[in-house]
Motif scaffolding. Structure first.
Motif, PDB file in Angstrom:
ATOM      1  N   LEU A 173      42.671  48.979  37.617  1.00 16.74           N
ATOM      2  CA  LEU A 173      41.843  48.736  38.802  1.00 16.74           C
ATOM      3  C   LEU A 173      41.977  49.925  39.752  1.00 16.74           C
ATOM      4  CD1 LEU A 173      42.663  44.951  39.383  1.00 16.74           C
ATOM      5  CD2 LEU A 173      40.592  45.935  38.329  1.00 16.74           C
ATOM      6  N   GLY A 174      43.166  50.500  39.794  1.00 18.10           N
ATOM      7  CA  GLY A 174      43.364  51.696  40.603  1.00 18.10           C
ATOM      8  C   GLY A 174      42.530  52.861  40.085  1.00 18.10           C
ATOM      9  N   ALA A 175      42.452  52.988  38.777  1.00 20.00           N
ATOM     10  CA  ALA A 175      41.641  54.071  38.192  1.00 20.00           C
ATOM     11  C   ALA A 175      40.160  53.875  38.531  1.00 20.00           C
ATOM     12  CB  ALA A 175      41.841  54.112  36.679  1.00 20.00           C
ATOM     13  N   MET A 176      39.693  52.610  38.458  1.00 20.47           N
ATOM     14  CA  MET A 176      38.292  52.334  38.816  1.00 20.47           C
ATOM     15  C   MET A 176      38.056  52.636  40.299  1.00 20.47           C
ATOM     16  SD  MET A 176      37.174  51.310  35.921  1.00 20.47           S
ATOM     17  CE  MET A 176      38.510  51.997  34.930  1.00 20.47           C
ATOM     18  N   THR A 177      39.010  52.203  41.121  1.00 16.87           N
ATOM     19  CA  THR A 177      38.896  52.450  42.566  1.00 16.87           C
ATOM     20  C   THR A 177      38.865  53.943  42.852  1.00 16.87           C
ATOM     21  OG1 THR A 177      40.171  50.424  42.936  1.00 16.87           O
ATOM     22  CG2 THR A 177      39.916  51.917  44.811  1.00 16.87           C
ATOM     23  N   ALA A 178      39.741  54.679  42.183  1.00 12.89           N
ATOM     24  CA  ALA A 178      39.803  56.127  42.400  1.00 12.89           C
ATOM     25  C   ALA A 178      38.454  56.774  42.094  1.00 12.89           C
ATOM     26  CB  ALA A 178      40.899  56.740  41.526  1.00 12.89           C
ATOM     27  N   ALA A 179      37.878  56.398  40.952  1.00 11.27           N
ATOM     28  CA  ALA A 179      36.592  56.995  40.568  1.00 11.27           C
ATOM     29  C   ALA A 179      35.510  56.633  41.585  1.00 11.27           C
ATOM     30  CB  ALA A 179      36.202  56.500  39.173  1.00 11.27           C
TER      31      ALA A 179
END
Lengths: 496, 496
Positions: free
Chosen positions: A421-427
């Motif tokens: 979810l952090g990776a999605m948020t980052a993108a």
């Protein structure tokens, strides 16, 4: 003194203890002589007990009620602070003390067993300890589920990513679970057709790698006057409020792992460093949960630092500090090297495209653990089946399969999703930021992170816990958390 | 739970906080980035406040009374522990909270002013702050004097060296004050007649000096698995129970200062490390006050390490690690160098023969400060007169005169005597030990400290606070603390 003010004072004391604990933990991993471990464990346990007592103080319910009843006298930040105090109170008081004690003991046994059993590839030794711990965690989840009015899994997740719902994660992970395997196959096909990236030949002396770490951290504007870099067995970001300390580890054979770890941990540290100073020591001044925290490290590591712009700035710097020479050190090659996609057994070594599949596997299994739908003894088989299905490979043993992470042996259930979810948020945040601020990408091409940080300061760092995680993401990016930006990055970088 | 057991639990908590504070202080002096200072100060203040609250808890008087009423059920160690708890209770509760607050504030102002005023040689700027602080300390001394039934000066001294009396110090210091000046004159005359010691020529690279420090600490059996060596602005010994950390500082021009500092701080650390492990976290398991603590550092530094036996072992080791060559590195020369006696302005640079005169000067002045017999504004003149009388030299300015030490600006009155009482104790203990254990001196000649440590472990280290300081010294050495052994060492070393 008002009820609200008394609550602030209690939190200030808890923060002082937590800051002390933060430095003691950092010291334990970096400086402490080994023989001091037993004495240190006692100090940590006593300070943690003091935190627990403050969080379960009998005066808190009345104080919280009284403060909430007069919350119209508070400003927005104070009201948000009060909301966070209530949230922490619920988590700290939901579970009866004797269950907490049992969990602490079961966790300690299971974790210690894991340390021996993993090198021995002996899941049978770990299983009974793990099973006892999972049983207690199911009890905890059931109780918290009642108190919080959410599902048992959400009740555990809520400590790490407040307000997150299974339905939301299911939607995101089902989407990725369908999208990634064929996409990875396409990327692999394309990468196989291109020249294989050359791997710069080591050894890379540790002193040179440390110099490179510091150089990169300077480029990233790491606040060395309020922070440190050291070495430890595992990279982490820690320390205390106003004193952010990161660590890395070096291998003479490979400089990339450490370099990327340093960028990742710097992202965590800059988030902590940028939290609202006026609210230090109060819950509203803390970071907004683990999904947001991971978004800040991955935004630096995966979005900014793996951008075409920055990699072309980075390549000559790396070459110069490490004294590299030849084709392996050409920017084009380094870009290909940093972007190699390859399914592997180990989550922490995974690239940004295969990583979410590791997390989806764990998420599905831990939901079954919490619901009781899977027996602990069946985990290795289920793990291997899922690896085969999602990543097309099968671990040769449990050491590099179901036993690879410390999370479950430590009783940490509901944490894994926050990585992806952090990776999605980052993108999603990076896409919004670069669209809104045309200076960001040209900045990265020159090693100038200030335009990016201005956006992050305004939209994320300075907001602390003023909003919920989902509110924060939506306000910053204009839409709910989804997969579109991440998928667009993958397409552009790997299939463009 | 018995009253006594409840008191032990409270002390365990206080010890955990003090251990945390110990590591935080060490970190502050060695590792902490400068910009973290304000945040750290808040953490320290809050933890210290928690210690204070535990020490002044309203339940303590009844618990102490109850435990004392049934002390016949306790063993010797528990009874001594209870005695120490009462002693700490008296010190923590004698002074009203608002006076404590005033002192904290006045100390902070005076100390901060000293940091600016000393480099500027501006006593006039410091005087009013110092005067305000002294006034408050006189109030504290008067109140504690009532509670403890001792003189006001003894009441302050009692925190550092419990049970010490002015009459005893007066006798020792009057003796030394009469003995030392003519003795120094005789030593100086003799040293002037001998060839002047050659000073090994630097620069001595810091890395080599650090290697030398570690080498010497190995010789001294420093427990590196439960301790550390680092660099800091000032040498100190700190850390926590089971985790003893010392520091030194290096100058490229001179290796002797740092070498001797390392030996000195190792003595402190070995005392802490040798305290009774079974009583960790309890008052009776702590060190026996500052005179005893200083005796343990000086026993290593001044008695053992400056012995003929050890210096002849040390000289080739130093030469080898630092790569020295020539006449300056010959053992005979190094013995002369380490034993040079020369009156100087600065206490911390003084040799073992002139050192007590620096302390006597301060002791006399601070007794007058506590009694109110001297006005703060008259201190510089009184200081310079006393320097002239005792050491035959006069400071050219206050920077290297009355303002050289941080003790008074920090409100520390009654501490200075323990330096020289520690030197007397060291000489007395070392004389007893070497008389009783014939293996000690031959051991030192080979760099083997085990015979000495066996004696120290049995007679000092393992006893913690089982006895009072004077009882401990008398039991270990067979006689009350006096000057005879110290004087005998001086005669033997310098006039033999």
């Amino acid at each position: 003194m008002s009820a609200y003010q008394q609550l602030e004072d209690t939190r200030k004391r808890i923060a002082a203890l937590n800051n002390a604990l933060g430095i003691l933990h950092w010291d334990q991993e970096t400086m402490m002589p080994e023989g001091a471990a037993p004495a240190r464990a006692e100090v940590l346990a006593e300070l943690q007990l003091m935190v627990h007592e403050l969080q379960t103080d009998a005066a808190l319910p009345d104080l919280l009620d009284a403060a909430e009843a007069t919350s119209n006298t508070l400003d927005d930040w104070q009201r948000a602070n009060l909301r966070e105090m209530r949230h922490r109170y619920l988590h700290a008081n939901a579970v009866p003390g004797d269950l907490v004690q049992h969990i602490v003991r079961a966790r300690s046994e299971s974790q210690m067993t894991w340390r021996r059993a993993r090198p021995d590839n002996d899941f049978a030794a770990l299983a009974p300890k793990l099973d006892a711990l999972f049983q207690l965690k199911r009890e905890e989840a059931a109780i918290k589920s009642e108190v919080l009015g959410v599902t048992p899994y959400e009740a555990l997740l809520d400590e790490f990513d407040p307000g997150r719902r299974e339905a939301h994660i299911d939607a995101i992970f089902d989407d990725l679970g369908a999208y990634l395997p064929p996409t990875i196959a396409r990327i692999r096909e394309r990468q196989a057709a291109a020249p294989a990236p050359l791997v710069p030949a080591g050894p890379f002396p540790l002193a040179a790698q440390e110099a490179l770490s510091r150089e990169i951290m300077q480029v990233l504007d790491f606040p060395f006057d309020r922070g440190r870099l050291d070495t430890a067995a595992h990279p982490f970001s820690g320390g205390a409020e106003g004193d952010v300390r990161i660590t890395t580890r070096y291998s003479e054979a490979d400089f990339v792992q450490s370099l990327m770890a340093v960028i990742h941990e710097t992202g965590h540290a800059l988030y902590e460093d940028g939290l609202p100073e006026a609210w230090r020591g109060q819950p509203v001044g803390e970071s907004r949960g683990m999904t947001l925290h991971e978004s800040q490290s991955l935004l630096l590591e995966m979005q900014a630092a793996r951008s075409e712009e920055f990699l072309r700035f980075l390549a000559p710097l790396v070459r110069q500090v490490l004294g590299g020479n030849g084709a392996a050190w050409e920017p084009d090659n380094l870009v290909r090297l940093y972007r190699k996609v390859e399914p592997g057994l180990i989550r922490v070594f995974a690239d940004e495209v295969t990583y979410p599949l590791h997390v989806i596997l764990r998420y599905r299994l831990e939901k079954a653990i919490v619901s009781g739908d899977i027996a602990t003894g069946d985990l290795p088989g289920a793990w291997n089946d899922a690896m085969q299905e999602l990543l097309g490979i099968c671990p040769p043993d449990d050491r590099d399969g179901v036993m690879q992470d410390i999370h479950w042996p430590e009783g940490i259930l509901g944490y894994f999703p926050t990585y992806s979810l952090g990776a999605m948020t980052a993108a999603q945040l990076f896409a919004t930021a670069t669209r809104g601020e045309p200076g960001i990408l040209p900045g990265l091409a020159k090693g100038d992170f200030k335009p990016l940080y201005r956006w992050l300061d305004t939209n994320i760092r300075s907001r602390g816990c003023l909003y919920t995680p989902d509110e924060l993401i939506e306000q910053a990016s204009g839409q709910p958390l989804g997969t579109a930006a991440y998928k667009a990055t993958v397409e552009r970088r790997y299939l463009g």
